[in-house]
Design a protein around this motif. Structure first.
Motif, PDB file in Angstrom:
ATOM      1  N   THR A   1     -13.199 -29.265  29.405  1.00  0.00           N
ATOM      2  CA  THR A   1     -11.921 -28.953  28.701  1.00  0.00           C
ATOM      3  C   THR A   1     -11.769 -27.990  27.419  1.00  0.00           C
ATOM      4  O   THR A   1     -13.056 -28.031  26.649  1.00  0.00           O
ATOM      5  CB  THR A   1     -11.469 -30.306  28.022  1.00  0.00           C
TER       6      THR A   1
ATOM      7  N   ARG B   1      -6.445 -33.092  24.695  1.00  0.00           N
ATOM      8  CA  ARG B   1      -4.809 -33.279  25.669  1.00  0.00           C
ATOM      9  C   ARG B   1      -3.897 -34.101  24.700  1.00  0.00           C
ATOM     10  O   ARG B   1      -4.277 -34.970  23.947  1.00  0.00           O
ATOM     11  CB  ARG B   1      -5.225 -34.003  26.675  1.00  0.00           C
ATOM     12  N   ASP B   2      -2.723 -33.431  24.741  1.00  0.00           N
ATOM     13  CA  ASP B   2      -1.686 -34.080  24.037  1.00  0.00           C
ATOM     14  C   ASP B   2      -0.839 -34.649  24.941  1.00  0.00           C
ATOM     15  O   ASP B   2      -0.088 -34.066  25.662  1.00  0.00           O
ATOM     16  CB  ASP B   2      -0.850 -33.062  23.332  1.00  0.00           C
TER      17      ASP B   2
ATOM     18  N   HIS C   1       3.039 -31.108  30.663  1.00  0.00           N
ATOM     19  CA  HIS C   1       1.809 -30.971  31.278  1.00  0.00           C
ATOM     20  C   HIS C   1       1.825 -30.581  33.025  1.00  0.00           C
ATOM     21  O   HIS C   1       2.647 -31.099  33.641  1.00  0.00           O
ATOM     22  CB  HIS C   1       0.806 -32.052  31.344  1.00  0.00           C
TER      23      HIS C   1
ATOM     24  N   TYR D   1      -6.089 -27.230  26.702  1.00  0.00           N
ATOM     25  CA  TYR D   1      -5.342 -27.962  25.813  1.00  0.00           C
ATOM     26  C   TYR D   1      -5.361 -27.463  24.304  1.00  0.00           C
ATOM     27  O   TYR D   1      -6.121 -27.866  23.355  1.00  0.00           O
ATOM     28  CB  TYR D   1      -5.927 -29.506  25.673  1.00  0.00           C
TER      29      TYR D   1
ATOM     30  N   ASP E   1       0.432 -27.982  28.092  1.00  0.00           N
ATOM     31  CA  ASP E   1      -1.005 -28.366  28.397  1.00  0.00           C
ATOM     32  C   ASP E   1      -1.071 -27.865  29.853  1.00  0.00           C
ATOM     33  O   ASP E   1      -0.276 -28.182  30.857  1.00  0.00           O
ATOM     34  CB  ASP E   1      -1.640 -29.688  28.396  1.00  0.00           C
TER      35      ASP E   1
ATOM     36  N   THR F   1      -3.901 -28.164  33.548  1.00  0.00           N
ATOM     37  CA  THR F   1      -5.028 -28.704  34.138  1.00  0.00           C
ATOM     38  C   THR F   1      -5.242 -27.836  35.489  1.00  0.00           C
ATOM     39  O   THR F   1      -4.274 -27.863  36.168  1.00  0.00           O
ATOM     40  CB  THR F   1      -5.276 -30.206  34.656  1.00  0.00           C
TER      41      THR F   1
END
Length: 487
Positions: free
Chosen positions: A48, A52-53, A58, A117, A124, A126
């Motif tokens: 990462t 992360r928020d 996301h 992030y 955000d 992934t």
């Protein structure tokens, strides 16, 4: 996704959180990342940038494709877009790295989960990077990638927003290897995820990718389509348009995909186990028939209850490497889930019991070690006295020795039918839930099942499998030849 405004101070902050790779135009920087310790047994890793928020929007993207298509560059391009990097900033940030320091798994099969992030980014992201298909290490490594994705989906990856099928835009026709790769990639997913699959063309000149689109259509790739019923695609340089698409798409659960991966693995394990068991059964049937023939040939000795000697061909088992059940003396998963330490996690286990071995034994009865059961034959001398002891038979009993042998043959035939029907239903279930219903991974087992279903007088089921083979045969001839050659 929310728009990203240019912010020079923000770029400088990111540079401070990076290390220089190469001073050129643009300057290349490696982001300072956190590699999370997931344990040596995990077939994936988590890297990462930032934290992360949970309150932010996301998105999760899954990247799949052939080795050498430029997925690494594409992942970095997505990362730079998320960080708000623009051309005039004259910088390029990299989140990817090599996996050469991973000694516990083959570098080719590790899945990498990248988290982007950044506090100043509105969203955000992934990115799940699956290793490239069609690697020179062979088909077994492609199967490992599928099993690693299954493990990841069980461990916490429950939904994705988009599956990006990365394709080299310079392709004008598909080789057998490329047809196999498209087949293998589509074989990962449930049919409910088709509208979330998009094509991203790399190595593009910027022109309309007419030739590669034709190749994709010939491969009958199932993916999202636009209003003109044409495949949804993006060029490598179209990150803004891609993320706009991503903003409006609804995520899909991986529940059906997880089931497809599980069923495919179970089918392969079932057929592998079935082939051994049918071989042993047929050898046992042959042994019993030879015994019956010996009794008939020595009928006078039998009538006078005199001992005599005869010869039969008997089966026995040798061992090589696999996940096995010592209780049933069977292979339950070959070559097995190589990353599993706790066998309850093995893909052939369900509710802590094996779905493959004869007695459906508890996972704790199984072992993962250097052995696999292989059926062999040898000649063996027997006597009439030994035969009577084996079947606990006495003169004047209620049932003749011949009848006892006939009953044992009938029981073996019933078991054989049950095993074949179980494998047939596994294929049927895959036809209902899989995105790629006619996968070459299924076709590999079709001929064996057709032959054996005919032997047990199941012509209708054999015909259903023959129709699957006919429907898929012409389109998958090249892919099937490729996978058969490299197995």
């Amino acid at each position: 996704m929310a728009s990203l405004d240019k912010d020079v101070s923000k770029i400088n902050e990111i540079i401070e959180k990076s290390t220089i790779i190469e001073e050129r135009n643009p300057a290349r920087y490696r982001l300072k990342l956190i590699t999370h310790d997931l344990g040596q047994s995990k077939p994936y890793r988590n890297i990462t940038f930032g934290e992360r928020d949970s309150k932010k929007p996301h998105k999760t993207i899954l990247m799949v494709g052939e080795t050498g298509t430029g997925k690494t560059t594409l992942i970095n391009a997505m990362t730079n877009y998320m960080l708000g990097v623009q051309r005039e900033d004259k910088v390029w940030f990299e989140i990817t790295d090599d996996q050469s320091n991973r000694k516990d798994h083959s570098p080719t099969t590790i899945i990498t989960v990248y988290g982007v992030y950044d506090q100043k980014s509105p969203d955000d992201l992934t990115i799940i990077d699956t290793p490239g298909y069609g690697n020179t290490r062979g088909i077994s490594f492609d199967k490992e990638i599928a099993m690693n994705l299954l493990r990841l989906s069980k461990d916490g990856l429950h939904e994705v927003d988009a599956v990006c099928l990365v394709v080299d835009a310079s392709q004008t026709r598909l080789s057998d290897r490329q047809i196999y790769i498209f087949d293998a990639v589509q074989s990962l997913f449930g049919r409910d995820i088709a509208e979330n699959i998009v094509l991203i063309f790399t190595h593009s000149t910027g022109a309309h990718p007419k030739n590669v689109l034709t190749a994709v259509k010939e491969a009958k790739i199932k993916c999202a389509v636009n209003e003109q019923n044409q495949p949804v695609f993006f060029l490598h340089s179209e990150m803004m348009r891609f993320f706009k698409f991503l903003e409006n798409i609804k995520p899909k659960t991986l529940k059906m995909t997880q089931e497809v991966l599980q069923k495919r693995e179970q089918l392969e394990a079932n057929v592998s186990n079935l082939q051994l068991r049918v071989q042993v059964m047929e050898q046992k049937q042959n042994e019993l028939k030879q015994t019956q023939a010996a009794l008939e040939e020595n009928k006078k000795y039998v009538e006078d209850n005199k001992n005599f000697e005869y010869e039969v061909e008997v089966s026995y088992k040798l061992t090589k490497e696999a996940t096995c059940c010592p209780v049933c003396e069977e292979n339950c998963h070959y070559p097995g889930c190589w990353w599993v330490r706790d066998l309850s996690w093995c893909s052939v286990m369900k509710d802590y019991h094996c779905t493959v071995c004869t007695n459906k034994c508890h996972y704790s009865e199984h072992v993962k070690e250097a052995k696999i059961y292989v059926a062999k034959k040898k000649k063996e001398k027997r006597t009439y006295e030994d035969l009577k002891k084996k079947y606990d038979w006495k003169i004047g009993g209620d049932e003749s020795l011949v009848k006892k042998l006939e009953k044992e043959l009938q029981e073996l035939e019933r078991e054989k039918k049950n095993l074949l029907n179980e494998a047939f239903h596994c294929v049927e279930n895959l036809e209902k839930i899989a995105l790629n219903t006619d996968s070459v991974f299924t076709l590999l087992h079709i001929d064996f099942l057709i032959e054996k279903l005919k032997e047990i007088n199941e012509p209708q089921k054999a015909e259903i499998l023959e129709n699957i083979k006919k429907r898929a045969g012409v389109e998958n001839t090249g892919a099937l030849g490729y996978i058969t050659y490299f197995r």
